[in-house]
Scaffold this active site. Sequence first.
Site, PDB file in Angstrom:
ATOM      1  N   LYS A  55       1.466   4.549  -2.895  1.00  0.00           N
ATOM      2  CA  LYS A  55       1.294   5.971  -2.622  1.00  0.00           C
ATOM      3  C   LYS A  55       2.590   6.743  -2.876  1.00  0.00           C
ATOM      4  CE  LYS A  55      -2.969   5.414  -1.482  1.00  0.00           C
ATOM      5  NZ  LYS A  55      -4.056   5.902  -2.381  1.00  0.00           N
TER       6      LYS A  55
ATOM      7  N   TYR B 292       0.833  -1.212   0.000  1.00  0.00           N
ATOM      8  CA  TYR B 292       0.000   0.000   0.000  1.00  0.00           C
ATOM      9  C   TYR B 292       0.866   1.259   0.000  1.00  0.00           C
ATOM     10  CZ  TYR B 292      -3.233   3.582   1.727  1.00  0.00           C
ATOM     11  OH  TYR B 292      -3.958   4.738   1.876  1.00  0.00           O
TER      12      TYR B 292
END
Length: 317
Positions: free
Chosen positions: A201, A197
């Site tokens: 980003k 994750y």
Amino acid sequence: MRRLIRGLFSRLTRRYWAPRLRRLLSRTNVTPVDLSTSQYLSSNALRGKTVLITGAASGIGKNLALAAEREGALVCYVDRDPEALRALEGLLQKGSEHRGYICDVEKTTSIEALWESLQRDNVKVDALVHCAGTRATKIHFLDTTPQLWDAAFAANVLGPVFLTQLVTRSMKEGGRLGAVLFISSVHREITGGWPQYSSTKAALDMVIKELALDLACYGIRVNAIAPGWTAEPNEPGADYFEHAPLGECAIPPSFISKACIFLISNYQSAYTTGACLTIDAGVSLRSYRTPARPPEGDVHTRWPLSSDSGQQQGSKR
């Protein structure tokens, strides 16, 4: 003295800034944005604009859809959950005027189908906001799989980039000033135990900068917002989050949606591109030398603030 200053400012604007702005717009072949304040005094910052929002059925996307409607926009709300889309339509005051679409941004074929539907409905997108994406999942790197990495990058990077390409190509061909906004995360630069994750980003950071530079000549701005932990006030645990110096609570999504309106509005952010606005209640300011809590005896103001008025709720403790 005031009259002299106003006169000097007026001449400077006519002789210096106006010619340069005209030359810039002639090179980019886009329609100049109307910066007059009269049309915005009623808070219609997006009047006459079409806003396409992915992940619009919940959280930040849902709050943004409602906020964009209040600001006068035609809202095209996208999600992969049909029932949640119908629920959102019921919340919109002019639900029948807006348009809902089913799409899974992890799948290229689903994005292509979405784009075909938008073309068929003759939708001309002025602002694209990427709220869809995978949630952070606590997992050790050694327990991750190629499938987890593929899914995370497909939902958070590859799918949004592909949709952005389709939308911005249409903006360029139509000569429209446009805005693209990605919802990133504070974990683009701080670790959290979510390797796949956080990596997506971090990747978005450079995507935003590269796209902002490539698309600036067409009058298309590309920005991002990096929220901390975001949750509705009634969600379990949202009223207490010890890692947030400001308020020790989660951030209501309505505050993120206000920042979204600011960044996609040409009136408010006409010269902002390639930027990432962090809204995390101070979480990313922590270091190993800073205390998790204020010194004993200090008065700590309780949050959250009212999402409508900005006035403090609750009491001090």
